[in-house]
Scaffold this active site. Structure first.
Site, PDB file in Angstrom:
ATOM      1  N   GLU A 348       7.111 -52.052  14.219  1.00  0.00           N
ATOM      2  CA  GLU A 348       6.905 -51.032  13.197  1.00  0.00           C
ATOM      3  C   GLU A 348       5.871 -50.036  13.735  1.00  0.00           C
ATOM      4  OE1 GLU A 348       7.046 -52.322   9.217  1.00  0.00           O
ATOM      5  OE2 GLU A 348       7.010 -50.258   8.527  1.00  0.00           O
ATOM      6  N   GLU A 620      -2.118 -57.490   5.490  1.00  0.00           N
ATOM      7  CA  GLU A 620      -1.237 -56.619   4.708  1.00  0.00           C
ATOM      8  C   GLU A 620      -1.173 -57.073   3.254  1.00  0.00           C
ATOM      9  OE1 GLU A 620       2.709 -56.506   6.282  1.00  0.00           O
ATOM     10  OE2 GLU A 620       3.218 -54.665   5.189  1.00  0.00           O
TER      11      GLU A 620
HETATM   12  C1  BGC Z   1       4.465 -50.728   6.122  1.00  0.00           C
HETATM   13  C2  BGC Z   1       3.507 -50.200   5.103  1.00  0.00           C
HETATM   14  C3  BGC Z   1       4.139 -48.977   4.532  1.00  0.00           C
HETATM   15  C4  BGC Z   1       5.335 -49.471   3.768  1.00  0.00           C
HETATM   16  C5  BGC Z   1       6.049 -48.456   2.945  1.00  0.00           C
HETATM   17  C6  BGC Z   1       5.682 -51.167   5.398  1.00  0.00           C
HETATM   18  O1  BGC Z   1       6.641 -51.701   6.212  1.00  0.00           O
HETATM   19  O2  BGC Z   1       3.910 -51.710   6.915  1.00  0.00           O
HETATM   20  O3  BGC Z   1       2.217 -50.426   5.218  1.00  0.00           O
HETATM   21  O4  BGC Z   1       3.318 -48.103   3.887  1.00  0.00           O
HETATM   22  O5  BGC Z   1       6.218 -50.149   4.613  1.00  0.00           O
HETATM   23  O6  BGC Z   1       7.419 -48.650   2.889  1.00  0.00           O
END
Ligand code: BGC
Length: 743
Positions: A348, A620
């Site tokens: 990501e 997270e």
């Molecule tokens: C990310 C986030 C992001 C979110 C929004 C995630 O996969 O890690 O922190 O803001 O998606 O879709």
């Protein structure tokens, strides 16, 4: 000088396997007399390590970092005057795929900007009467070498026996190398890098080396970080050491689930002629642990990120709180690898707008972010112009539009605003102004007849711990309530910004929008007795923080928020949108005790729970490791995500007690609010005017405060526990008095 580069992008004329060998480029040239000055400009479609006369140039890693390359491709500049030789010289580079060619994002697209690594290099030799330029062109030759495979996500394989020894020295026999071919690229995208480069910023020795139950060697570096492992080995030719990385261990074994598809595996094959040292150059991993297979003498974790100047520090008399603060700093470090990202470990690592919008006020305190965030905001503006919307992450990789969402899209207003308040430079606002006005006007058009957002996708209070596992946007706070609260705030900020920039007509327009949304919000979400019709901690926190209650309603709203927080047992019941605002909303409405109980809670989910679980970065989700010791099963479980670290802003502004009254702290408020069982706090901030220090101590009923206020500034000091208010000029000040009320 930029228009006349006298150089072009070049790539090998032979085919390169995807994520396979990295190309080496070289060229020799002769210098008759030493130049007065020699300057190397270098960049790549990919990531570049430049070399000159037998040594690598500079200390940047993963240059040029990640930007929206088709708009803005940074060029690094190195003074190489001392490295130029009279006679024969050799210049070149090794170029990896990096972000331009390799896999990026959760869709793992490849070749988003280029189909192979390409080098751009310009060496200028300045003499009193002329300047000579050695620029990349077809007179450079190429080959492959020791880097057999490489990928930012998956790691690097290096066979030291394959290094073309001396390739960066003059006189090397490059008869088997082939001529480079030109690559078409718009040179108007090039600009001299303004953000600090990515560098190695710390080295960590192992905290422990253990053997796992299955017999593997596990190195614990004691800290989750973005970087890689440097090995020292001494073995026989071709002997291989393999390093696999992970953020956590489960049952004493490496657990790579939080990396998703990322292999994060480096391999070194030895030359075998004595001690060797190796660190991969074209990859970066998010890890704390490494499983190392094969013989090694030492392993060192090397932290790699944008080398911004540190500006803010905080410490209190509570070690868990200090660790929370340190974890936030480490998550910022791990996620500023060229641009502000969500996470550094999994497939990501994107410039998610919402994450940095939430974290912005904390980030600007901890580090001087003008370089990195200024550059990234320029990318945001360029992409917004191209796409016609604020992309949900930048650089944007999707072929469909991002919806306009609260906390994510409004980054174009609130992030420059946070930077302006911290650094006092109105050029930040001016640069971002076209982005802001476009965003505000586009969003105003989406309002319904009542003046509210009531349709389309919203992230809501993203990752509210009570949201269903498969719907992180489905938290307790109504997603449109969140969106409308944020819009009222953003429109108000935009109005203030327009006024500062002297754009009075815009200021009136945005002010009217802010009023309209506020009125509509109150009509839609407030009951007659001044409560919210849909009650949640996030909703109260936002409505209080964004000025949506009337002054005479605030106290009751604060009480209601405090009771919702108490009902949750002082655990966290908010997500990305709400969490940064709960503590300030409580302390601003006389609910300091509730704020401290929430801050100091250690049960799951809470600010300090992960610390009791051994966290060294912000997770997270608060329960990324659940109380039974198992990892949260969601695919979105990163152990290094700064967004929720935004709550640390309250430690700076309220516990430490420093906030700007005028932008850049020309005039500041020093108003620490002791509470909980804290007996002291110390804060230091290097503002643009100089160092500010604030310390307080409680000793029995005695309060002592010290404050240092830099030249050219003044402070309003609100002495806690009923010490009164004073205005002070630059200098060192101290107060000591008996508390008029118990802490
Ligand atoms: C990310 C986030 C992001 C979110 C929004 C995630 O996969 O890690 O922190 O803001 O998606 O879709």
């Amino acid at each position: 000088m930029e228009p006349n580069w006298q150089a072009q992008f070049i790539a090998p004329s032979f085919a390169l396997e995807p994520a396979g060998p990295a190309p080496y480029f070289r060229r020799e040239f002769t210098v008759d007399e030493r130049p007065e000055r020699a300057t190397l400009h270098v960049t790549a479609l990919g990531v570049v390590e430049p070399h000159l006369n037998g040594a690598r140039v500079g200390d940047e890693v993963l240059a040029p970092g990640w930007t929206s390359y088709h708009h803005r491709l940074p060029v690094s500049v190195h003074d190489v005057t001392e490295q130029i030789l009279t006679g024969a010289n050799a210049v070149g580079a090794v170029v990896g795929e990096g972000w331009a060619v390799g896999e990026v994002g959760y869709s793992r697209q490849r070749e988003y900007w280029a189909d192979r690594p390409a080098l751009f290099l310009r060496l200028s030799l300045e003499y009193p009467d002329r300047t000579e330029v050695i620029g990349t062109g077809t007179d450079f030759t190429c080959a492959t070498g020791a880097v057999l495979a490489h990928s930012l996500f998956h790691g690097e394989t290096h066979d030291a026996r394959r290094e073309p020894g001396g390739w960066d020295l003059p006189g090397f026999d490059d008869g088997s190398w082939t001529a480079a071919e030109p690559v078409d690229w718009d040179l108007d995208t090039l600009f001299v890098r303004t953000a600090e480069p990515i560098r190695r910023t710390a080295e960590l020795a192992p905290a422990a080396i253990t053997t796992s139950p299955s017999g593997r060697t596990i190195v614990d570096f004691g800290q989750n970080l973005s970087g890689r492992v440097r090995l020292r080995v001494d073995g026989s030719p071709g002997e291989t050491v393999t390093v696999r990385h992970a953020e956590i261990l489960t049952g004493g074994e490496l657990d790579t689930r939080s990396l998703r598809s990322v292999a994060a595996t480096d391999r070194y094959r030895m030359r075998g002629d004595g001690p060797e040292e190796w660190e991969p150059r074209f990859t970066v991993h998010g890890f704390r642990y490494a499983e190392i297979e094969g013989p090694f003498e030492t392993a060192t974790a090397v932290a790699v990120h944008s080398d911004m100047p540190r500006t803010g520090w905080f410490e209190a008399s509570n070690e868990l709180l200090n660790r929370l603060h340190a974890n936030t700093v480490w998550s910022m470090r791990g996620n500023f690898v060229g641009l502000p990202t969500d996470c550094p470990q999994r497939d990501e690592r994107l410039g998610w707008t919402g994450d940095i919008n939430a974290f912005g006020p904390t980030a600007v305190f901890l580090y001087d972010t003008r370089g990195v965030l200024g550059s990234w905001l320029a990318d945001v503006a360029a992409e917004q112009r191209e796409q016609g919307f604020v992309p949900k992450f930048v650089p944007y990789l999707e072929s469909y539009p991002s919806p306009s969402t609260a906390l994510w899209s409004d980054v174009v207003v609130s992030l420059p605003w946070a930077m302006y308040r911290e650094y006092g430079d109105s050029a930040i606002l001016r640069d971002a102004y076209p982005s802001m006005t476009a965003f505000i006007r586009d969003t105003a058009e989406t309002l319904n007849a009542d003046g509210l957002r009531d349709s389309g996708f919203q992230y809501g209070d993203w990752l509210d711990p009570d949201a269903p596992g498969d719907d992180p946007a489905g938290g307790k706070a109504d997603r449109y309530l969140v969106a409308n609260a944020y819009l009222a705030r953003t429109a108000r900020e935009a109005a203030q910004i327009a006024a500062i920039l002297g754009e009075q007509a815009d200021a009136d327009e945005f002010g009217a929008l802010a009023d309209r949304v506020r009125t509509a919000f109150r009509r839609a979400y407030l009951t007659e007795d001044g409560a919210l019709s849909e009650e949640s901690a996030a909703a109260y926190a936002l409505a209080l923080s964004f000025g949506l209650f009337e002054p005479d309603e605030r106290q009751r709203a604060g009480e209601r928020l405090a009771s919702l927080v108490a009902d949750a047992g002082y655990t966290i019941s908010t997500g990305f949108a709400g969490t940064p605002w709960v503590l300030p909303a409580l302390s601003d409405t006389g609910q300091l005790e509730a704020a401290y109980r929430l801050l100091l809670q250690t049960e799951c989910p809470s600010f300090l729970y992960p610390i009791a679980q051994g966290a060294t970065t912000i997770w997270e989700r608060w329960d990324a490791i659940r109380p039974d010791g198992t990892m949260h099963p969601a695919a979105m479980t990163s152990f290094n995500h700064y967004a929720l670290g935004a709550a640390v802003d309250w430690l700076h502004r309220t516990v430490g007690g420093l906030s700007p009254i005028e932008p850049g702290y020309r005039r500041m408020r020093i108003a620490p609010k002791p509470g909980g069982d804290l007996t002291s706090a110390d804060l230091r901030l290097c503002t643009v005017h100089g160092d500010v220090r604030v310390s307080w101590r409680l000793d029995g009923g005695q309060v002592s405060i010290e404050a240092t206020v830099p030249e050219g500034t003044e402070a309003v000091v609100e002495l806690p526990l009923n010490g009164g208010t004073e205005e002070v000029a630059a200098g060192r000040h101290s107060w000591s008095y008996a508390a008029a009320q118990p802490a």
